[in-house]
Structure formats: C-alpha cells, structure tokens
Design a protein around this motif. Structure first.
Motif, PDB file in Angstrom:
ATOM      1  N   LEU A 317     -15.550  -3.093   0.257  1.00  0.00           N
ATOM      2  CA  LEU A 317     -14.108  -3.101   0.485  1.00  0.00           C
ATOM      3  C   LEU A 317     -13.750  -4.365   1.244  1.00  0.00           C
ATOM      4  CD1 LEU A 317     -13.783   0.563   1.760  1.00  0.00           C
ATOM      5  CD2 LEU A 317     -13.455  -0.260  -0.551  1.00  0.00           C
ATOM      6  N   VAL A 321      -8.081  -4.976   1.072  1.00  0.00           N
ATOM      7  CA  VAL A 321      -8.111  -3.584   0.626  1.00  0.00           C
ATOM      8  C   VAL A 321      -8.075  -2.651   1.825  1.00  0.00           C
ATOM      9  CG1 VAL A 321      -9.548  -1.846  -0.458  1.00  0.00           C
ATOM     10  CG2 VAL A 321      -9.325  -4.075  -1.512  1.00  0.00           C
ATOM     11  N   MET A 324      -4.559  -2.441   3.203  1.00  0.00           N
ATOM     12  CA  MET A 324      -3.668  -1.607   2.409  1.00  0.00           C
ATOM     13  C   MET A 324      -3.989  -0.131   2.590  1.00  0.00           C
ATOM     14  SD  MET A 324      -3.045  -3.536  -1.205  1.00  0.00           S
ATOM     15  CE  MET A 324      -2.135  -2.188  -1.961  1.00  0.00           C
ATOM     16  N   LEU A 325      -5.304   0.151   2.619  1.00  0.00           N
ATOM     17  CA  LEU A 325      -5.741   1.534   2.785  1.00  0.00           C
ATOM     18  C   LEU A 325      -5.224   2.077   4.114  1.00  0.00           C
ATOM     19  CD1 LEU A 325      -7.446   3.118   0.832  1.00  0.00           C
ATOM     20  CD2 LEU A 325      -9.450   2.594   2.189  1.00  0.00           C
ATOM     21  N   LEU A 327      -2.710   0.992   5.955  1.00  0.00           N
ATOM     22  CA  LEU A 327      -1.255   1.118   6.000  1.00  0.00           C
ATOM     23  C   LEU A 327      -0.793   2.354   5.241  1.00  0.00           C
ATOM     24  CD1 LEU A 327      -0.055  -2.559   5.513  1.00  0.00           C
ATOM     25  CD2 LEU A 327       0.125  -1.170   7.557  1.00  0.00           C
ATOM     26  N   SER A 328      -1.340   2.540   4.021  1.00  0.00           N
ATOM     27  CA  SER A 328      -0.835   3.661   3.230  1.00  0.00           C
ATOM     28  C   SER A 328      -1.226   4.987   3.868  1.00  0.00           C
ATOM     29  CB  SER A 328      -1.312   3.566   1.783  1.00  0.00           C
ATOM     30  OG  SER A 328      -2.686   3.337   1.725  1.00  0.00           O
ATOM     31  N   MET A 331       0.945   5.696   6.822  1.00  0.00           N
ATOM     32  CA  MET A 331       2.271   6.150   6.432  1.00  0.00           C
ATOM     33  C   MET A 331       2.252   7.625   6.039  1.00  0.00           C
ATOM     34  SD  MET A 331       4.919   3.866   4.299  1.00  0.00           S
ATOM     35  CE  MET A 331       3.721   2.882   3.629  1.00  0.00           C
ATOM     36  N   ILE A 332       1.308   7.997   5.175  1.00  0.00           N
ATOM     37  CA  ILE A 332       1.286   9.373   4.673  1.00  0.00           C
ATOM     38  C   ILE A 332       1.008  10.354   5.809  1.00  0.00           C
ATOM     39  CG2 ILE A 332       0.133  10.976   3.113  1.00  0.00           C
ATOM     40  CD1 ILE A 332      -0.535   8.580   1.356  1.00  0.00           C
ATOM     41  N   MET A 335       3.754  10.823   8.446  1.00  0.00           N
ATOM     42  CA  MET A 335       4.884  11.628   7.987  1.00  0.00           C
ATOM     43  C   MET A 335       4.514  13.103   7.935  1.00  0.00           C
ATOM     44  SD  MET A 335       7.751  10.335   7.443  1.00  0.00           S
ATOM     45  CE  MET A 335       7.824   9.083   8.674  1.00  0.00           C
TER      46      MET A 335
ATOM     47  N   PHE B  37       8.283   7.799  -5.633  1.00  0.00           N
ATOM     48  CA  PHE B  37       7.972   6.389  -5.702  1.00  0.00           C
ATOM     49  C   PHE B  37       6.628   6.132  -6.381  1.00  0.00           C
ATOM     50  CE2 PHE B  37       7.844   2.115  -4.093  1.00  0.00           C
ATOM     51  CZ  PHE B  37       9.171   1.819  -3.943  1.00  0.00           C
ATOM     52  N   THR B 107       6.727   8.876   2.627  1.00  0.00           N
ATOM     53  CA  THR B 107       5.439   9.390   2.165  1.00  0.00           C
ATOM     54  C   THR B 107       5.166   8.935   0.744  1.00  0.00           C
ATOM     55  OG1 THR B 107       5.984  11.332   3.428  1.00  0.00           O
ATOM     56  CG2 THR B 107       4.047  11.466   2.038  1.00  0.00           C
ATOM     57  N   ILE B 109       6.198   6.294  -0.758  1.00  0.00           N
ATOM     58  CA  ILE B 109       5.796   4.888  -0.758  1.00  0.00           C
ATOM     59  C   ILE B 109       4.330   4.773  -0.355  1.00  0.00           C
ATOM     60  CG2 ILE B 109       6.203   2.648   0.303  1.00  0.00           C
ATOM     61  CD1 ILE B 109       9.100   3.575   0.758  1.00  0.00           C
ATOM     62  N   GLY B 110       3.956   5.555   0.661  1.00  0.00           N
ATOM     63  CA  GLY B 110       2.564   5.559   1.099  1.00  0.00           C
ATOM     64  C   GLY B 110       1.631   5.992  -0.014  1.00  0.00           C
ATOM     65  N   VAL B 111       2.007   7.057  -0.727  1.00  0.00           N
ATOM     66  CA  VAL B 111       1.163   7.544  -1.828  1.00  0.00           C
ATOM     67  C   VAL B 111       1.022   6.457  -2.884  1.00  0.00           C
ATOM     68  CG1 VAL B 111       1.023   9.211  -3.699  1.00  0.00           C
ATOM     69  CG2 VAL B 111       1.727   9.954  -1.440  1.00  0.00           C
ATOM     70  N   PHE B 113       1.171   3.211  -2.541  1.00  0.00           N
ATOM     71  CA  PHE B 113       0.245   2.152  -2.142  1.00  0.00           C
ATOM     72  C   PHE B 113      -1.187   2.652  -2.070  1.00  0.00           C
ATOM     73  CE2 PHE B 113       3.901  -0.312  -1.473  1.00  0.00           C
ATOM     74  CZ  PHE B 113       3.452  -1.609  -1.585  1.00  0.00           C
ATOM     75  N   LEU B 114      -1.338   3.912  -1.706  1.00  0.00           N
ATOM     76  CA  LEU B 114      -2.688   4.481  -1.668  1.00  0.00           C
ATOM     77  C   LEU B 114      -3.298   4.468  -3.067  1.00  0.00           C
ATOM     78  CD1 LEU B 114      -4.774   5.819   0.135  1.00  0.00           C
ATOM     79  CD2 LEU B 114      -3.826   8.009  -0.511  1.00  0.00           C
ATOM     80  N   GLN B 116      -2.550   2.545  -5.555  1.00  0.00           N
ATOM     81  CA  GLN B 116      -2.870   1.165  -5.948  1.00  0.00           C
ATOM     82  C   GLN B 116      -4.153   0.684  -5.295  1.00  0.00           C
ATOM     83  OE1 GLN B 116       0.123  -1.811  -5.699  1.00  0.00           O
ATOM     84  NE2 GLN B 116       1.726  -0.435  -6.420  1.00  0.00           N
ATOM     85  N   THR B 117      -4.300   1.026  -4.004  1.00  0.00           N
ATOM     86  CA  THR B 117      -5.492   0.568  -3.302  1.00  0.00           C
ATOM     87  C   THR B 117      -6.738   1.195  -3.892  1.00  0.00           C
ATOM     88  OG1 THR B 117      -4.098   0.649  -1.365  1.00  0.00           O
ATOM     89  CG2 THR B 117      -6.405   0.169  -1.014  1.00  0.00           C
ATOM     90  N   MET B 120      -7.546  -0.348  -6.997  1.00  0.00           N
ATOM     91  CA  MET B 120      -8.103  -1.683  -6.766  1.00  0.00           C
ATOM     92  C   MET B 120      -9.577  -1.579  -6.396  1.00  0.00           C
ATOM     93  SD  MET B 120      -7.205  -4.389  -3.897  1.00  0.00           S
ATOM     94  CE  MET B 120      -5.505  -4.624  -3.853  1.00  0.00           C
ATOM     95  N   ILE B 121      -9.911  -0.527  -5.643  1.00  0.00           N
ATOM     96  CA  ILE B 121     -11.303  -0.353  -5.258  1.00  0.00           C
ATOM     97  C   ILE B 121     -12.148  -0.020  -6.489  1.00  0.00           C
ATOM     98  CG2 ILE B 121     -12.888   1.100  -3.942  1.00  0.00           C
ATOM     99  CD1 ILE B 121     -10.643   1.411  -1.873  1.00  0.00           C
ATOM    100  N   ARG B 125      -9.607  -6.331  -8.932  1.00  0.00           N
ATOM    101  CA  ARG B 125      -8.312  -6.991  -9.006  1.00  0.00           C
ATOM    102  C   ARG B 125      -8.038  -7.625 -10.354  1.00  0.00           C
ATOM    103  NH1 ARG B 125      -6.863  -8.494  -3.248  1.00  0.00           N
ATOM    104  NH2 ARG B 125      -8.698  -7.619  -2.321  1.00  0.00           N
ATOM    105  N   PHE B 230       3.911  -0.845 -10.852  1.00  0.00           N
ATOM    106  CA  PHE B 230       5.044  -1.063  -9.959  1.00  0.00           C
ATOM    107  C   PHE B 230       6.337  -1.405 -10.704  1.00  0.00           C
ATOM    108  CE2 PHE B 230       7.466  -4.171  -7.416  1.00  0.00           C
ATOM    109  CZ  PHE B 230       7.976  -3.278  -6.503  1.00  0.00           C
TER     110      PHE B 230
END
Lengths: 362, 310
Positions: A317, A321, A324-325, A327-328, A331-332, A335, B37, B107, B109-111, B113-114, B116-117, B120-121, B125, B230
C-alpha cells in the motif's frame, strides 16, 4: 486555544493552566522539535498549518452556516493562481505579498459570491453536488486554459518577502547560526492562523455568526425572525472563500509552483473530512482535526512503509493509498460512531458574559 | 449532416448508460431522500469485476463464445454489486436514517472514496483494457454513420432493462410496496410493508443496474479504471435531476437528453465558443446543465416531487 487545552485528557480538567502552557509550548516549539528529527517534518507541519487555515475557512461555511460545500478547494486554487499571476515571472509581475494576498482573498471572495448566488435556493445534498461541480469546472479550466499553462502549471513563484528580504532564503542570525526557511514559514503561517482564529471567533459570536447558526438550524425560522438569509448565505460563502484564498496564496508562496493537480476533488474532501472529524462548528475541534489528519498520513508513510517492507518484502500500500484509506474510513466511522466529531461544538451559542448575566437574572 | 447523425447515435449510446445509472440514483432518492454518492463507484466495481472474469476466461478458455463470456462475467459482476449495495445500505446508511441531513451524505462520500481506494489496491492505478469480445467492424446503417455491435447491444440491453424495471415497479406487488415506501415510510409499514426489506431491495436493484451499466461503459470505451465511476456517476446524478429526481421515467429521459447534449455539444463546442473552448471541456456540460436545472426548474423535466427538502 483554551478549548485545545481543555481537550487534553486529565490535565485539561484538573490543571487548566498547565494544559494551556503545554499547548502553547507545543505550538511554539513544534518546528524546532520537528527540525531536530528532520526537515521533512517541518515541511509537514507547514502544510498542516495551511490545512488548518483551509479547515477553518470551510468550517465557516459548513459548520457555522450549515452549507455543505464540496468545491471548497476551488477558492484555494483561486488564491494560489492569483499569487502565481501576480508574483512570478509568468507574466513578469512581482507584487509584494501585502498586495497579492488581499487581492487573492478578494478574487476568492468574488468567486464565492459567484458560486453562492445561483445556489442560494438549494439545500443540503443538492448544494453539495453543485458546489462539487463548481470545483471541477474550475479545475478543468485551469488544466486546459493556456493562460494558466494547462496541466504543467506555473513555476518559480515568489516566496513571502518583507522589505526585500525573502523568507525562503532563511535568516542568518549569526555567522554559524541560520534559521531554516521552513521554520520561518511555520511561524509566518502560524501568524496567519492565529489571525484567522481571532477573526473567526469574533465572527462566530457576532450578529452574523448567530444569524448563520439560525440558518443552519432552521432556515425558515431564521427567515421568519427577520434574518436576511440571502445576504447571510452569500456572506458565508464569501468569508469562507476569503480564508481559502489567503491560504491558497500562502500555498503558492510556500510551494513555489502551482498546478491543477493540487486542487482535485480529493483535496476538497480531505478538508471536509478534517472539519467533520474534528467537530463541525467548533474551532478547537477543527484545528485538531486538520492537524491530526494532515500529520497522520505522513506518520503512516514513515511507519507503514518500512513495516510493509519488513513483513512482506515489498510495498503493498503506497502512501497515497494509505491517505485515501485513512480519510474515507475517518469519514465513515466518524459519522456512524461520533457524528458531532472529536470535540463536538458547544450547543450554547452566546458570549460567556451574556450567559452569566442570564444565569444571574434567573 | 452525417456528423450530426453520428453524434446522435453516440449520444444515445452514452445516454442510455447514464439512464441506467440514473435509475439507481433516483430509486434510492425516491425512497430515502439520500444521494447515494457511492453509486458511481458501484458501476466501477461492476466493470472491473466483469473485466477480471472476462480476462480470466479469455485466457484459460480461449475458444469460448464471446456471448457466453459476456454472460458469465455479467453473471459474476451483477451479484457482486448487488451484495455490495446491500452491505453498503446495511452497514452505513441504515443507522443514519434519522440522523441530521448532512451525515448520510458525508458517509456516502466516504463510502465512495473507500470503494475507489479498495479498487486501487486490488486493481492498481493502471487502465485495464477490455478483452475484445465482439467484432469491432462497425455497421453502417446510413451512409457515413457508424455503429459498432457493442453499441447496438448497449442500446438493446438498456432499453430492455428499463422496460423491465418499469414493469416491476408498476405491475408487481414488490413494485407497489416500493412506491408505498417512497410515498411515506411510516404509513407503508403500518400497511404491512416491511420497509427495511424494501429499502434493501431498492439498493440491490440499483446496484445490479449499475453493474450492467459499468460493463457497458467499459466495453464502449474499451477500458476500465479505479476512478472510472466518478464522472459517469456524477453525470447520471445530473440526468436524474434533469428528469426529475424520484421519477423513473424522468431518469431515462434525463439520461438520454444528457447523453445527446453532451456528445453533440462536444462536437460543436469549438464553433459555439468561437474557438475558445475545445472538446476537452466536454465534461463541463453536465455540471452546467445541473446548475441550470437546479436553479430554474428544480423539479426537473418530468418532476412531480417537490425537491425542497428541509
């Protein structure tokens, strides 16, 4: 500042003076401590302060006025590009920072009003999507116009300078003692952050701030009691954008180059996460959130990479990456588990002395 | 003239993909009032899973008929996405149903990006190219106007799916329960509708459609990528708003209209703006349309619901 001190576990409640001293000491000595580990860490701290300013500005819009803005980074971009145009060899203009920063702030505020005007009637989620679109439009234009040099961006930006002395050259105190430019940037940014906190604090408890809170809690009721919701919302966008513009200009001076890559949606979301994570509407919380979420990825970068090397023999990783992991997930889970943030905003919304009067009267 | 006809054909193809995704947005919004989202990223997961399966099949079983490969990869991608939709609703959105209005959106938005990440893993990319399943020789229904077999398939399949969905919502007991839940949760549950189940079903249906749309999108452009969801997601949302969010017919009309405006607009933007802008500004159309619709006609073209949610 006091809020930050109170947030320290144990010490904050039982020894408030010690806690305050600790916070103050940490803030003032942070770059020195960081410099002793390595200059990259000072750079990280500088960036963290820029994020603090961004988060403070976004908090005005999201936390105070309750307008979810997903295109906030566009104002940062406006500030940064203003700096790039007016203080670089790009068109050959080199204005001093006390001229460029206010101009950048003004342009950003103008952009804020431009964005605010059409979206006045929108609420909540619609507003979020339209502001996101606005941010993307700004980025697409910066990446394609020839004035902005397209995706290459603009190089060789001037750094902050005062009376002909450039901060990026560092400060030669005595012959063999020189203060690093990064450390100087830290203190310069710190000044701006403290200034912003003072302004925002005054705003929060002013007539304007209370108006925003009323709109956030119930727009119809706010209108009914005579708040000019249109002007208040526009003001929120403009003020928030102003802070974005100033920090954008500082970013330009710090980084030395600007390109559309720095102003992606991910950055908007990152700033939003900082606000949400720390506690929407609470200055102390927002500052903690911004610092935590800008430092953590860097710490992870330095811990996780060697760890992965050791465990798996390769990097699975990469840092981006991980960021981003982080941050997301922040956020989740924030909340779901603690929607008001790490340090929730105080529900009471008035000056302390006013509260005091009321208690006596009761 | 041929140029315009060609743009219309392309616009219809792109638009029908948008319409499929928009259906998912609009169904969820109609029932929960939530902008999911992460819906665009479900599309991305669908495309990448299908691509993975198709690539594997292509490699280990080269003689397999393309249609069969497509069917199997769809057969894997659709359930995966349905499961994803279900898990998303169950773990993230259900707890937030009565939360303040910003919480579910943040939440989501968070999901997004999660997802996508994680993609990506798993997939890295790089852009992955779809194995060529269909003959790439385009048909020429009118002189000078070309349409590939893939595009024909996309048009036929999306039309079929849309009709099927309309039938489902308007003609079956499940559809009636969905409409009742959209009208009013509490009353629906008093009438014996298991609203939780209906909401899950809505997410599952929407995600299934998104999976199909993802495969279409990826095979139309020939590539798949972790962040490919996106823009189509955002555009599909625009399409849903354009048609009137919460309205199924509106989502379809909105999708087609948006697809047409976008492709035709991109074809003529240079003339329209006197050479100032070029087709790299194509993506701006969706945002501009979204802004205009929300400001001047927030209920959309066919909107019936009042969009002014407190």
């Amino acid at each position: 500042m006091n809020e930050l001190a109170e947030a320290i576990p144990y010490l904050g409640r039982h020894h408030p003076k010690a806690a305050r001293a600790l916070v103050l000491g940490l803030i003032l000595l942070a770059p020195v401590l960081a410099a002793s580990v390595g200059n990259t860490w000072v750079r990280v701290l500088d960036a963290a302060l820029l994020y603090v300013m961004l988060a403070l500005g976004l908090n005005l819009v999201v936390g105070f006025a309750g307008l979810l803005d997903l295109g906030y980074i566009a104002f940062y971009a406006v500030g940064a590009y203003t700096w790039a145009f007016l203080a670089s060899p790009h068109i050959g203009v080199h204005l001093p920072f006390w001229a460029v920063l206010p101009l950048g702030a003004a342009f950003a505020a103008l952009a804020g009003v431009l964005l605010g005007f059409p979206v006045l009637r929108l609420r909540g989620d619609y507003l979020a999507i339209v502001t996101l679109g606005f941010g993307e439009i700004v980025r697409i234009f910066m990446g394609n116009l020839s004035v902005t040099n397209g995706p290459q961006g603009i190089n060789m930006l001037d750094s902050l300078s005062l009376f002909g002395w450039e901060i990026s050259r560092g400060l030669q105190v005595t012959e063999n003692f020189k203060i690093n430019a990064l450390v100087l940037f830290y203190y310069a940014f710190l000044l701006f952050v403290v200034g912003s906190v003072v302004v925002i604090r005054r705003l929060q408890f002013s007539r304007i701030g209370r108006g925003w809170a009323a709109i956030r809690d119930d727009e119809l009721a706010a209108k009914a009691i005579g708040i000019n919701t249109r002007n208040m919302k526009l003001l929120a966008f403009a003020m928030g954008a102003t802070f974005g513009g100033v920090s954008g200009g500082l970013f330009g001076s710090f980084q030395g180059f600007v390109s559309p890559e720095s102003f992606t949606l991910l950055e908007s979301i990152a700033v939003l996460t900082m606000v949400v994570f720390g506690g929407m509407g609470n200055l102390g919380g927002v500052i903690v959130g911004a610092i935590a979420l800008s430092l953590l990825p860097e710490v992870l970068r330095h811990i996780a990479l060697p760890l992965q090397q050791a465990l798996f023999g390769k990097v699975l990783l990469d840092p981006e990456v991980l960021r981003m992991l982080l941050l997301s997930l922040a956020m989740i889970f924030m909340m779901l588990l603690r929607p008001a943030g790490l340090l929730p905003a105080n529900a009471r919304y008035a000056r302390a002395e006013y509260l005091h009067d009321k208690q006596e009267a009761a | 003239m041929e140029n315009l006809l060609q743009q219309i054909v392309n616009g219809l193809v792109v638009g029908s993909v948008y319409a499929l995704v928009a259906l998912g947005y609009t169904m969820v919004y109609g029932i929960l009032g939530l902008i999911n989202f992460a819906h665009g990223d479900v599309l991305m997961v669908g495309a990448l899973v299908a691509l993975q399966v198709a690539t594997l099949l292509h490699k280990f079983w080269p003689g397999l008929h393309p249609l069969l490969i497509l069917a199997i990869s769809l057969g894997v991608a659709i359930p995966v996405c349905m499961l994803l939709g279900y898990v998303m609703e169950r773990t993230a959105y259900r707890r937030l149903r009565n939360a303040p209005r910003l919480a579910p959106l943040i939440t989501a938005i968070g999901v997004s990006f999660l997802l996508q990440t994680v993609a990506m893993i798993i997939w890295g990319r790089n852009y992955h190219s779809f194995p060529p399943l269909f003959p790439t020789i385009p048909l020429e229904p009118f002189p000078g106007v070309f349409i590939t077999p893939v595009q024909v398939t996309i048009l036929v399949a999306s039309a079929t799916l849309m009709v099927a969905l309309i039938m489902l919502v308007n003609r079956t007991p499940l559809g009636r329960a969905m409409r009742a839940t959209a009208e009013n949760h509490r009353v629906a549950s008093l009438m014996g509708v298991d609203t939780n189940k209906i909401i899950s079903t809505t997410f599952i249906l929407g995600s299934g459609l998104a999976a199909v749309a993802g495969v279409m999108h990826a095979s139309n452009y020939g590539v798949a990528h972790y962040s490919m969801g996106f823009l189509p997601g955002l555009k599909a949302f625009t399409a849903a708003v354009l048609g009137g969010i919460g309205n199924l017919g509106g989502a379809m009309v909105g999708g087609i209209v948006l697809g047409l405006v976008e492709t035709i607009g991109a074809g003529y933007i240079e003339q329209l703006s006197f050479g100032l802008l070029n087709s790299s500004y194509q993506d701006i159309f969706a945002f501009v349309i979204l802004g205009i619709v929300l400001i001047f006609r927030p209920t959309g073209l066919l909107g019936e619901r009042v969009s002014d949610r407190a």
